[in-house]
Design a protein around this motif. Structure first.
Motif, short mmCIF file in Angstrom:
data_model
loop_
_atom_site.label_atom_id
_atom_site.label_comp_id
_atom_site.label_asym_id
_atom_site.label_seq_id
_atom_site.Cartn_x
_atom_site.Cartn_y
_atom_site.Cartn_z
N ALA A 138 0.99 -0.90 0.28
CA ALA A 138 -0.31 0.01 -0.22
C ALA A 138 0.88 1.21 -0.11
CB ALA A 138 -0.80 0.31 1.12
N VAL A 139 1.63 1.29 0.62
CA VAL A 139 2.82 2.55 0.65
C VAL A 139 3.53 2.58 -0.47
CG1 VAL A 139 4.87 3.21 2.02
CG2 VAL A 139 3.09 2.60 3.67
N ALA A 140 4.22 1.60 -1.17
CA ALA A 140 4.30 1.31 -2.18
C ALA A 140 3.37 1.79 -3.50
CB ALA A 140 5.31 -0.13 -2.88
N ARG A 141 2.15 1.67 -3.75
CA ARG A 141 1.23 2.39 -4.23
C ARG A 141 1.14 3.49 -4.25
NH1 ARG A 141 -3.99 -0.27 -2.08
NH2 ARG A 141 -3.84 1.73 -0.79
N ASP A 142 1.34 4.01 -3.30
CA ASP A 142 0.71 5.43 -2.49
C ASP A 142 1.47 6.40 -2.77
OD1 ASP A 142 -1.78 4.98 -2.63
OD2 ASP A 142 -2.09 4.43 -0.21
N MET A 143 3.07 6.21 -3.03
CA MET A 143 4.43 7.07 -3.03
C MET A 143 4.01 8.15 -3.90
SD MET A 143 6.60 5.88 -0.42
CE MET A 143 7.74 6.95 -1.28
N GLY A 144 3.02 7.93 -4.53
CA GLY A 144 2.81 9.10 -5.81
C GLY A 144 2.27 10.20 -4.84
N PHE A 145 1.67 10.29 -3.70
CA PHE A 145 0.81 10.93 -3.07
C PHE A 145 1.43 12.21 -3.11
CE2 PHE A 145 0.39 12.88 1.56
CZ PHE A 145 -0.76 13.43 1.02
N ARG A 146 0.48 13.62 -3.52
CA ARG A 146 1.11 14.89 -3.16
C ARG A 146 0.01 15.31 -2.82
NH1 ARG A 146 5.06 17.21 -6.76
NH2 ARG A 146 4.26 19.49 -7.52
N SER A 147 0.07 16.45 -2.08
CA SER A 147 -0.68 17.51 -1.31
C SER A 147 0.02 18.70 -2.10
CB SER A 147 -0.16 17.55 0.30
OG SER A 147 0.75 18.09 0.84
N ASP A 148 -1.68 18.91 -2.08
CA ASP A 148 -1.52 20.84 -2.08
C ASP A 148 -0.06 21.24 -1.91
OD1 ASP A 148 -3.47 20.63 -3.75
OD2 ASP A 148 -5.40 21.32 -2.01
N ALA A 149 0.39 22.63 -2.21
CA ALA A 149 1.44 23.41 -1.88
C ALA A 149 0.62 24.02 -0.93
CB ALA A 149 2.03 24.65 -2.01
N PHE A 150 0.77 24.54 0.34
CA PHE A 150 0.22 25.41 1.63
C PHE A 150 1.72 26.18 1.93
CE2 PHE A 150 1.80 21.87 4.03
CZ PHE A 150 2.31 21.89 4.52
N THR A 151 1.19 27.60 1.97
CA THR A 151 2.61 28.77 2.68
C THR A 151 2.79 28.23 4.41
OG1 THR A 151 1.61 30.62 1.25
CG2 THR A 151 2.64 30.76 3.86
N VAL A 152 3.37 28.27 4.69
CA VAL A 152 4.45 28.40 6.02
C VAL A 152 4.59 29.97 6.15
CG1 VAL A 152 6.06 27.25 7.38
CG2 VAL A 152 5.35 26.29 5.90
N SER A 153 3.75 30.58 7.64
CA SER A 153 3.40 31.32 7.95
C SER A 153 3.75 31.57 9.50
CB SER A 153 2.74 32.60 7.44
OG SER A 153 1.30 31.96 8.21
N GLU A 154 3.84 30.79 9.88
CA GLU A 154 4.38 30.27 11.69
C GLU A 154 4.37 29.77 12.13
OE1 GLU A 154 0.99 31.78 13.61
OE2 GLU A 154 -0.26 30.05 13.04
N ILE A 155 5.28 29.50 13.41
CA ILE A 155 5.34 27.84 14.36
C ILE A 155 4.88 28.08 15.22
CG2 ILE A 155 7.70 27.63 12.79
CD1 ILE A 155 8.77 28.40 16.03
N ALA A 156 4.38 26.59 15.53
CA ALA A 156 3.77 26.31 17.39
C ALA A 156 4.63 26.07 17.96
CB ALA A 156 2.50 25.78 17.25
N LEU A 157 4.52 26.58 19.82
CA LEU A 157 4.48 25.40 20.84
C LEU A 157 3.82 24.69 20.96
CD1 LEU A 157 6.88 25.47 22.97
CD2 LEU A 157 6.09 26.89 23.68
N PHE A 158 4.06 23.22 20.95
CA PHE A 158 3.46 22.13 21.40
C PHE A 158 3.79 22.14 22.97
CE2 PHE A 158 2.83 22.37 16.97
CZ PHE A 158 1.59 21.85 16.11
N ARG A 159 2.26 21.50 23.85
CA ARG A 159 2.83 20.87 24.40
C ARG A 159 2.34 18.92 23.88
NH1 ARG A 159 0.52 22.55 30.18
NH2 ARG A 159 -1.13 23.08 28.56
N SER A 160 2.98 18.65 24.80
CA SER A 160 2.67 17.03 24.35
C SER A 160 2.37 15.88 25.40
CB SER A 160 3.81 15.98 23.73
OG SER A 160 3.72 14.82 23.66
N HIS A 161 0.74 15.51 25.58
CA HIS A 161 1.00 15.04 26.92
C HIS A 161 0.41 13.41 26.39
CE1 HIS A 161 -1.42 18.43 28.54
NE2 HIS A 161 -1.73 18.61 27.18
#
Length: 186
Positions: A138-161
């Motif tokens: 399945a992974v080999a079949r879907d290696m052609g996956f490609r998302s739309d482009a998106f703009t990175v304009s900020e970062i986030a500080l995440f907390r992990s629970h």
């Protein structure tokens, strides 16, 4: 408090990943609200470290850039433990990662020094919970996956629970990449 710096994903990119997950033969899929791109894992944080990091990040001045997800991958030798969408490692993302590593060290953190490999985790795999040959096909079949482009304009500080059924993440603070994205007080 376990924290990391990362990128939130736009809703339409999360939707594309949910559709991709649907096509994959795994039982335990991450919920879309957990999709993110880790930039720097900081680990357990003290308040003084967070304050120093907040000050450094509030002065961040990096140009916005475009990003996209492309292809799928597995981590784990022999028996995979992580199924993910790959992030196209554009130079701006790699430069941002290096800059954030430098700022984190300056704030007193000791971030992991391993090679940076940006990705979005879709599923954590437990031994015996999937058919490896079927998953690899399945992974080999879907290696052609490609998302739309998106703009990175900020970062986030995440907390992990950490929870018995998986981690949950919440955003503690968001930081625009550029001074142009900040509110200017006159």
């Amino acid at each position: 408090m376990r924290v990391f710096l990362g990128l939130e994903l736009p809703t339409h990119i999360r939707s594309q990943l949910v559709l991709q997950q649907f096509l994959l033969p795994v039982k335990r899929k991450l919920p879309p609200e957990n999709f993110h791109i880790t930039l720097v894992f900081l680990g357990n944080a003290q308040m003084a470290q967070l304050e120093a990091l907040d000050e450094a990040l509030s002065r961040l001045d990096v140009a916005d850039f475009e990003l996209r997800l492309e292809g799928l991958g597995l981590y784990g030798k022999g028996s995979p433990h992580n199924l993910h969408a790959c992030v196209t490692p554009v130079p701006q993302l790699l430069a941002l990662h290096r800059k954030l590593m430098h700022l984190a060290r300056g704030a007193g953190f000791t971030p992991e020094a391993r090679r940076y490999n940006p990705h979005v985790t879709l599923s954590y795999l437990r031994p015996g919970s999937f058919n490896q040959a079927e998953l690899e096909t399945a992974v080999a079949r879907d290696m052609g996956f490609r998302s739309d482009a998106f703009t990175v304009s900020e970062i986030a500080l995440f907390r992990s629970h950490l929870r018995p059924d998986g981690a949950e993440y919440d955003v503690l603070e968001r930081y625009p990449l550029s001074a142009w994205g900040r509110d200017v007080k006159l």
